[in-house]
Motif scaffolding. Structure first.
Motif, PDB file in Angstrom:
ATOM      1  N   GLU A   1       0.830  -1.203   0.000  1.00  0.00           N
ATOM      2  CA  GLU A   1       0.000   0.000   0.000  1.00  0.00           C
ATOM      3  C   GLU A   1       0.869   1.259   0.000  1.00  0.00           C
ATOM      4  OE1 GLU A   1      -3.626   0.514   0.000  1.00  0.00           O
ATOM      5  OE2 GLU A   1      -3.114  -1.351  -1.011  1.00  0.00           O
ATOM      6  N   LEU A   2       2.001   1.204   0.663  1.00  0.00           N
ATOM      7  CA  LEU A   2       2.916   2.344   0.674  1.00  0.00           C
ATOM      8  C   LEU A   2       3.477   2.576  -0.734  1.00  0.00           C
ATOM      9  CD1 LEU A   2       4.861   1.616   4.000  1.00  0.00           C
ATOM     10  CD2 LEU A   2       2.846   3.068   3.665  1.00  0.00           C
ATOM     11  N   SER A   3       3.739   1.482  -1.448  1.00  0.00           N
ATOM     12  CA  SER A   3       4.204   1.600  -2.837  1.00  0.00           C
ATOM     13  C   SER A   3       3.120   2.228  -3.712  1.00  0.00           C
ATOM     14  CB  SER A   3       4.558   0.214  -3.397  1.00  0.00           C
ATOM     15  OG  SER A   3       5.614  -0.375  -2.685  1.00  0.00           O
ATOM     16  N   ALA A   4       1.890   1.740  -3.575  1.00  0.00           N
ATOM     17  CA  ALA A   4       0.791   2.234  -4.412  1.00  0.00           C
ATOM     18  C   ALA A   4       0.476   3.700  -4.108  1.00  0.00           C
ATOM     19  CB  ALA A   4      -0.448   1.362  -4.214  1.00  0.00           C
ATOM     20  N   ASP A   5       0.639   4.115  -2.841  1.00  0.00           N
ATOM     21  CA  ASP A   5       0.468   5.538  -2.518  1.00  0.00           C
ATOM     22  C   ASP A   5       1.452   6.381  -3.316  1.00  0.00           C
ATOM     23  OD1 ASP A   5      -1.601   5.135  -0.731  1.00  0.00           O
ATOM     24  OD2 ASP A   5      -0.327   5.174   1.055  1.00  0.00           O
ATOM     25  N   ARG A   6       2.665   5.891  -3.459  1.00  0.00           N
ATOM     26  CA  ARG A   6       3.676   6.614  -4.244  1.00  0.00           C
ATOM     27  C   ARG A   6       3.264   6.683  -5.712  1.00  0.00           C
ATOM     28  NH1 ARG A   6       9.531   4.251  -2.121  1.00  0.00           N
ATOM     29  NH2 ARG A   6       9.430   5.037   0.030  1.00  0.00           N
ATOM     30  N   ALA A   7       2.735   5.569  -6.230  1.00  0.00           N
ATOM     31  CA  ALA A   7       2.269   5.566  -7.624  1.00  0.00           C
ATOM     32  C   ALA A   7       1.155   6.587  -7.807  1.00  0.00           C
ATOM     33  CB  ALA A   7       1.777   4.168  -8.012  1.00  0.00           C
ATOM     34  N   GLY A   8       0.254   6.691  -6.810  1.00  0.00           N
ATOM     35  CA  GLY A   8      -0.818   7.671  -6.879  1.00  0.00           C
ATOM     36  C   GLY A   8      -0.287   9.089  -6.939  1.00  0.00           C
ATOM     37  N   LEU A   9       0.800   9.353  -6.225  1.00  0.00           N
ATOM     38  CA  LEU A   9       1.415  10.682  -6.260  1.00  0.00           C
ATOM     39  C   LEU A   9       2.061  10.949  -7.621  1.00  0.00           C
ATOM     40  CD1 LEU A   9       2.229  13.305  -4.863  1.00  0.00           C
ATOM     41  CD2 LEU A   9       4.241  12.117  -3.938  1.00  0.00           C
ATOM     42  N   LEU A  10       2.673   9.933  -8.219  1.00  0.00           N
ATOM     43  CA  LEU A  10       3.275  10.105  -9.546  1.00  0.00           C
ATOM     44  C   LEU A  10       2.204  10.406 -10.591  1.00  0.00           C
ATOM     45  CD1 LEU A  10       5.968   7.258  -9.662  1.00  0.00           C
ATOM     46  CD2 LEU A  10       6.334   9.722  -9.337  1.00  0.00           C
ATOM     47  N   VAL A  11       1.017   9.857 -10.414  1.00  0.00           N
ATOM     48  CA  VAL A  11      -0.072  10.099 -11.361  1.00  0.00           C
ATOM     49  C   VAL A  11      -0.707  11.463 -11.119  1.00  0.00           C
ATOM     50  CG1 VAL A  11      -2.402   9.386 -12.031  1.00  0.00           C
ATOM     51  CG2 VAL A  11      -0.586   7.682 -11.835  1.00  0.00           C
ATOM     52  N   GLY A  12      -1.061  11.744  -9.875  1.00  0.00           N
ATOM     53  CA  GLY A  12      -1.735  13.002  -9.567  1.00  0.00           C
ATOM     54  C   GLY A  12      -0.798  14.186  -9.525  1.00  0.00           C
ATOM     55  N   GLN A  13       0.459  13.936  -9.088  1.00  0.00           N
ATOM     56  CA  GLN A  13       1.485  14.974  -8.990  1.00  0.00           C
ATOM     57  C   GLN A  13       0.993  16.182  -8.195  1.00  0.00           C
ATOM     58  OE1 GLN A  13       3.251  15.503 -12.955  1.00  0.00           O
ATOM     59  NE2 GLN A  13       3.086  13.291 -13.306  1.00  0.00           N
ATOM     60  N   ASP A  14       0.270  15.869  -7.112  1.00  0.00           N
ATOM     61  CA  ASP A  14      -0.282  16.904  -6.228  1.00  0.00           C
ATOM     62  C   ASP A  14      -0.291  16.324  -4.811  1.00  0.00           C
ATOM     63  OD1 ASP A  14      -1.772  18.719  -4.768  1.00  0.00           O
ATOM     64  OD2 ASP A  14      -3.335  18.953  -6.290  1.00  0.00           O
ATOM     65  N   ILE A  15       0.762  16.603  -4.035  1.00  0.00           N
ATOM     66  CA  ILE A  15       0.896  16.025  -2.710  1.00  0.00           C
ATOM     67  C   ILE A  15      -0.238  16.468  -1.793  1.00  0.00           C
ATOM     68  CG2 ILE A  15       2.456  17.859  -1.941  1.00  0.00           C
ATOM     69  CD1 ILE A  15       2.439  14.163  -0.789  1.00  0.00           C
TER      70      ILE A  15
END
Length: 355
Positions: free
Chosen positions: A193-207
């Motif tokens: 889940e920690l990995s997928a959270d990072r992927a979500g940030l790479l997609v959204g690019q909005d922390i």
């Protein structure tokens, strides 16, 4: 799929100003504990046998028909805004085949990526109604990250075995064997889940959108009553608070969960967003899929050892401090971990990681 077909696959995706990552490997965003936990899981006695057996027995076709018949499939005609986000996320992470996505009626906000042969993304109505567009974009990116990493296979096994464990609870030895694998799967999935959270940030690019989404999952749609800094302070208080008894209770509390606690996820994601590693990915310096076959198990363990060494060194948790003291200091612990998992002269490091 050829490059031409790939572009055609995404030709209806609107123009964007977010960075795209052609050929990106999931290793670019995978948490080091995710990969090492998966390697350890595969080494668990009996797991290979169970995995191979379930791969042929799980009713995946039935699962797909269930969602097709009793949920709403996201498309250009239904949940159009989610369809756009899904195609956008696949475009940014360069996932060639867009996985089917369904919206299912459930007031509890949740999303998952399951499937053995091909991943399926499922989001609940509770989640769709809770999040705004940018928050939802991060969640869709999160699930696409699961698909790119191949997490859906193990998530499906976990769901099946969890249900099976309840059915055979009256068989002492059978239940113990299954629960050992379920516990290991849960530990891995929390890290994934920690990995997928990072992927979500790479997609959204909005922390900020990622942080808001996690806060809403924890506290509901009351942003005017919540504060990101205060929310992150909870994570620090959770880690540092209490004594050794509290440290043990934290472990016991998290064992039955498939997801890490929300404040912990937010703190981990913010830390990565501020790291040089994240900036390098954003600048286009990231591992490519074509290099995955050359990645060794030893490298995965070495990265994990370095991560755990740093975790012990910087952790404020009483138990982690004690571990550091017993090991003679975090640096010494890191050295012992690296020696144990292939960093020293005794490591073979010749195998490759199939994940």
């Amino acid at each position: 799929m050829t490059d031409g077909n790939h572009e055609q696959e995404h030709e209806n995706v609107p123009s964007r100003n977010r960075t795209r990552f052609p050929g990106i490997s999931s290793r670019a965003y995978e948490h080091p504990a995710d990969r090492s936990a998966l390697v350890a899981l595969r080494k668990l006695t009996g797991f290979d046998t169970v995995f191979k057996a379930l791969s042929g027995l799980l009713p995946e076709r039935s699962l797909r028909l269930l969602f097709l018949s009793d949920s709403v499939r996201v498309s250009e005609a239904q949940f159009v805004h989610l369809n756009t986000m899904l195609r956008d996320a696949c475009y940014i992470l360069d996932l060639e085949k867009v996985p089917p996505m369904y919206v299912t009626q459930d007031p509890k906000p949740n999303a998952m990526c399951i499937g053995l042969d091909e991943p399926i993304i499922v989001v609940t109505t509770g989640l769709v109604e809770l999040l705004d567009e940018e928050e939802m974009r991060a969640v869709v990116g999160h699930e696409v990250g699961h698909a790119l990493s191949g997490h859906s296979v193990y998530r499906t096994i976990l769901l099946f075995l969890t249900g099976l464990a309840l059915k055979v609870a009256w068989i002492p030895l059978g239940n113990i064997a299954i629960m050992a694998i379920v516990t290991a799967l849960r530990e891995w999935f929390r890290k994934s889940e920690l990995s997928a959270d990072r992927a979500g940030l790479l997609v959204g690019q909005d922390i900020q959108a990622s942080m808001r989404g996690l806060m809403k999952i924890a506290g509901g749609n009351h942003l005017h009553e919540m504060n990101v800094d205060a929310f992150l302070a909870q994570a620090e208080e959770y880690e540092a608070g209490g004594d050794l008894r509290d440290s043990v209770l934290k472990i016991l509390n998290v064992l039955p969960r498939t997801h890490p606690f929300t404040t912990v996820r937010a703190a981990e994601l913010k830390k990565w967003a501020e790291s040089r590693e994240f900036q390098r990915v954003m600048d286009g310096h990231y591992p490519r899929r074509e290099e995955d076959k050359d990645t060794s198990v030893t490298d995965s363990f070495r990265e994990s050892a370095a991560h755990y060494s740093d975790t012990v060194r910087t952790s404020k948790d009483p138990l982690m401090k004690l571990v550091g003291d017993i090991a003679g200091g975090a640096g010494d612990l890191g050295g012992k971990l690296r020696d144990k998992f292939g960093g020293g002269s005794g490591g073979t490091g010749k195998g490759t990681d199939a994940s």
